[in-house]
Design a protein around this motif. Structure first.
Motif, PDB file in Angstrom:
ATOM      1  N   PHE A 102       3.196   2.964   0.450  1.00 57.22           N
ATOM      2  CA  PHE A 102       2.032   3.804   0.186  1.00 57.22           C
ATOM      3  C   PHE A 102       0.843   3.248   0.954  1.00 57.22           C
ATOM      4  CE2 PHE A 102      -1.619   5.260  -2.259  1.00 57.22           C
ATOM      5  CZ  PHE A 102      -1.339   6.624  -2.345  1.00 57.22           C
ATOM      6  N   ARG A 103       0.026   4.130   1.504  1.00 58.08           N
ATOM      7  CA  ARG A 103      -1.116   3.727   2.329  1.00 58.08           C
ATOM      8  C   ARG A 103      -2.353   4.489   1.873  1.00 58.08           C
ATOM      9  NH1 ARG A 103      -1.235   2.278   8.161  1.00 58.08           N
ATOM     10  NH2 ARG A 103      -3.231   2.959   9.004  1.00 58.08           N
ATOM     11  N   VAL A 104      -3.458   3.775   1.687  1.00 54.56           N
ATOM     12  CA  VAL A 104      -4.720   4.407   1.319  1.00 54.56           C
ATOM     13  C   VAL A 104      -5.809   3.855   2.243  1.00 54.56           C
ATOM     14  CG1 VAL A 104      -5.251   2.734  -0.505  1.00 54.56           C
ATOM     15  CG2 VAL A 104      -6.275   4.982  -0.590  1.00 54.56           C
ATOM     16  N   SER A 105      -6.687   4.752   2.690  1.00 59.32           N
ATOM     17  CA  SER A 105      -7.776   4.358   3.582  1.00 59.32           C
ATOM     18  C   SER A 105      -9.107   4.487   2.863  1.00 59.32           C
ATOM     19  CB  SER A 105      -7.798   5.245   4.833  1.00 59.32           C
ATOM     20  OG  SER A 105      -6.630   5.066   5.586  1.00 59.32           O
ATOM     21  N   PHE A 106      -9.978   3.520   3.116  1.00 58.16           N
ATOM     22  CA  PHE A 106     -11.329   3.513   2.557  1.00 58.16           C
ATOM     23  C   PHE A 106     -12.318   3.352   3.700  1.00 58.16           C
ATOM     24  CE2 PHE A 106      -9.095   1.448  -1.153  1.00 58.16           C
ATOM     25  CZ  PHE A 106      -9.298   2.485  -2.060  1.00 58.16           C
ATOM     26  N   ALA A 107     -13.460   4.000   3.587  1.00 58.32           N
ATOM     27  CA  ALA A 107     -14.548   3.750   4.531  1.00 58.32           C
ATOM     28  C   ALA A 107     -14.969   2.297   4.374  1.00 58.32           C
ATOM     29  CB  ALA A 107     -15.721   4.686   4.252  1.00 58.32           C
ATOM     30  N   ALA A 108     -15.130   1.624   5.493  1.00 60.31           N
ATOM     31  CA  ALA A 108     -15.478   0.202   5.444  1.00 60.31           C
ATOM     32  C   ALA A 108     -16.918  -0.017   5.017  1.00 60.31           C
ATOM     33  CB  ALA A 108     -15.239  -0.439   6.810  1.00 60.31           C
TER      34      ALA A 108
ATOM     35  N   LEU B 145      -8.959  -1.930   9.934  1.00 58.02           N
ATOM     36  CA  LEU B 145      -8.405  -3.184   9.455  1.00 58.02           C
ATOM     37  C   LEU B 145      -7.326  -2.808   8.443  1.00 58.02           C
ATOM     38  CD1 LEU B 145      -8.469  -6.285   8.960  1.00 58.02           C
ATOM     39  CD2 LEU B 145     -10.208  -5.828   7.230  1.00 58.02           C
ATOM     40  N   THR B 146      -6.110  -3.295   8.652  1.00 56.89           N
ATOM     41  CA  THR B 146      -5.006  -2.956   7.761  1.00 56.89           C
ATOM     42  C   THR B 146      -4.566  -4.204   7.006  1.00 56.89           C
ATOM     43  OG1 THR B 146      -4.274  -1.217   9.261  1.00 56.89           O
ATOM     44  CG2 THR B 146      -2.682  -1.963   7.604  1.00 56.89           C
ATOM     45  N   ALA B 147      -4.515  -4.089   5.688  1.00 54.47           N
ATOM     46  CA  ALA B 147      -4.061  -5.182   4.826  1.00 54.47           C
ATOM     47  C   ALA B 147      -2.862  -4.673   4.035  1.00 54.47           C
ATOM     48  CB  ALA B 147      -5.183  -5.608   3.892  1.00 54.47           C
ATOM     49  N   ILE B 148      -1.756  -5.381   4.134  1.00 52.86           N
ATOM     50  CA  ILE B 148      -0.555  -5.008   3.383  1.00 52.86           C
ATOM     51  C   ILE B 148      -0.358  -6.057   2.309  1.00 52.86           C
ATOM     52  CG2 ILE B 148       1.914  -4.546   3.466  1.00 52.86           C
ATOM     53  CD1 ILE B 148       1.478  -3.637   6.375  1.00 52.86           C
ATOM     54  N   ASP B 149      -0.408  -5.603   1.049  1.00 52.93           N
ATOM     55  CA  ASP B 149      -0.365  -6.536  -0.079  1.00 52.93           C
ATOM     56  C   ASP B 149       1.053  -7.037  -0.331  1.00 52.93           C
ATOM     57  OD1 ASP B 149       1.041  -4.716  -1.703  1.00 52.93           O
ATOM     58  OD2 ASP B 149      -0.598  -4.435  -3.110  1.00 52.93           O
ATOM     59  N   PRO B 150       1.237  -7.989  -1.242  1.00 56.16           N
ATOM     60  CA  PRO B 150       2.559  -8.567  -1.499  1.00 56.16           C
ATOM     61  C   PRO B 150       3.607  -7.562  -1.972  1.00 56.16           C
ATOM     62  CG  PRO B 150       0.856  -9.967  -2.428  1.00 56.16           C
ATOM     63  CD  PRO B 150       0.183  -8.695  -1.983  1.00 56.16           C
ATOM     64  N   ASP B 151       3.175  -6.411  -2.504  1.00 54.43           N
ATOM     65  CA  ASP B 151       4.124  -5.390  -2.953  1.00 54.43           C
ATOM     66  C   ASP B 151       4.393  -4.331  -1.896  1.00 54.43           C
ATOM     67  OD1 ASP B 151       4.744  -6.180  -5.736  1.00 54.43           O
ATOM     68  OD2 ASP B 151       2.586  -5.919  -6.020  1.00 54.43           O
ATOM     69  N   GLY B 152       3.760  -4.450  -0.723  1.00 56.17           N
ATOM     70  CA  GLY B 152       4.011  -3.518   0.370  1.00 56.17           C
ATOM     71  C   GLY B 152       3.054  -2.344   0.452  1.00 56.17           C
ATOM     72  N   TYR B 153       1.985  -2.336  -0.341  1.00 55.32           N
ATOM     73  CA  TYR B 153       0.982  -1.275  -0.253  1.00 55.32           C
ATOM     74  C   TYR B 153       0.013  -1.602   0.879  1.00 55.32           C
ATOM     75  CZ  TYR B 153       2.616  -0.219  -4.977  1.00 55.32           C
ATOM     76  OH  TYR B 153       3.389   0.081  -6.063  1.00 55.32           O
ATOM     77  N   ALA B 154      -0.360  -0.581   1.646  1.00 56.28           N
ATOM     78  CA  ALA B 154      -1.281  -0.782   2.766  1.00 56.28           C
ATOM     79  C   ALA B 154      -2.657  -0.239   2.411  1.00 56.28           C
ATOM     80  CB  ALA B 154      -0.752  -0.084   4.014  1.00 56.28           C
ATOM     81  N   ILE B 155      -3.659  -1.082   2.604  1.00 58.41           N
ATOM     82  CA  ILE B 155      -5.057  -0.702   2.440  1.00 58.41           C
ATOM     83  C   ILE B 155      -5.666  -0.736   3.836  1.00 58.41           C
ATOM     84  CG2 ILE B 155      -7.288  -1.338   1.435  1.00 58.41           C
ATOM     85  CD1 ILE B 155      -5.159  -0.495  -0.620  1.00 58.41           C
ATOM     86  N   VAL B 156      -6.300   0.361   4.221  1.00 57.05           N
ATOM     87  CA  VAL B 156      -6.933   0.434   5.534  1.00 57.05           C
ATOM     88  C   VAL B 156      -8.433   0.592   5.327  1.00 57.05           C
ATOM     89  CG1 VAL B 156      -7.070   1.702   7.710  1.00 57.05           C
ATOM     90  CG2 VAL B 156      -4.880   1.511   6.517  1.00 57.05           C
ATOM     91  N   LEU B 157      -9.202  -0.312   5.921  1.00 56.10           N
ATOM     92  CA  LEU B 157     -10.655  -0.187   5.938  1.00 56.10           C
ATOM     93  C   LEU B 157     -11.016   0.353   7.309  1.00 56.10           C
ATOM     94  CD1 LEU B 157     -11.731  -3.554   4.268  1.00 56.10           C
ATOM     95  CD2 LEU B 157     -11.321  -1.331   3.195  1.00 56.10           C
TER      96      LEU B 157
END
Length: 161
Positions: free
Chosen positions: A82-88, A126-138
């Motif tokens: 799962f991937r979610v993007s946020f405005a930085a 900027l993409t951060a993938i957490d330990p459970d595999g979720y991607a957060i994009v700023l």
């Protein structure tokens, strides 16, 4: 505002700690609430609340980075990918990436931080993938002259229905 609330607001002055109806939010089932909470705090989120279950164990960890950028962590089986993007916002994504990498490394946390990278749509991500595999994009728009492409801008504006 309680004294504890005021003290936390001074620690994280840029993070809105108001309680309000959230127009949208993301819920991630995670394998380990404490590990995931620490991961997101390394990325710049704060813990707004830890909601207890009837037995007192943590049921929901409510995280926030900016107003309307809320993530709820709940115990469960992760669904990676799962991937979610946020405005930085008005932050230096390179500095955010360096800080997050340092915090994640220092805490020996799993997961990855990549970027920031320039996209074909004139943004930095900027993409951060957490330990459970979720991607957060700023994501932040490129605002300097190197991002100016009048022809592309006309095509994008013309594509709006």
């Amino acid at each position: 505002m309680t004294d504890a609330h005021a003290a936390r607001s001074r620690l994280d002055p840029g993070i809105d700690r108001d309680i309000y109806p959230m127009p949208s939010f993301t819920t991630f089932p995670v394998a380990d609430l404490d590990r995931s909470r620490a991961w997101y705090e390394a990325l710049g989120f704060i813990t707004l609340a830890v909601v207890p279950a009837p037995d007192g164990a943590p049921l929901v960890v409510h995280l926030r980075r900016m107003r309307y950028q809320d993530i709820l962590l709940v115990p469960g089986t992760p669904t990676p990918g799962f991937r979610v993007s946020f405005a930085a916002g008005e932050v230096d994504l390179t500095a955010v990436a360096e800080t997050a990498r340092r915090r994640v490394h220092a805490a020996e946390r799993a997961g990855t931080i990549s970027g920031p990278e320039r996209t074909p749509w004139y943004a930095l991500e900027l993409t951060a993938i957490d330990p459970d595999g979720y991607a957060i994009v700023l994501t932040a728009p490129l605002l300097d002259d190197s991002a100016r492409d009048d022809d592309w801008s006309r095509r994008v504006t013309g594509s709006v229905l």
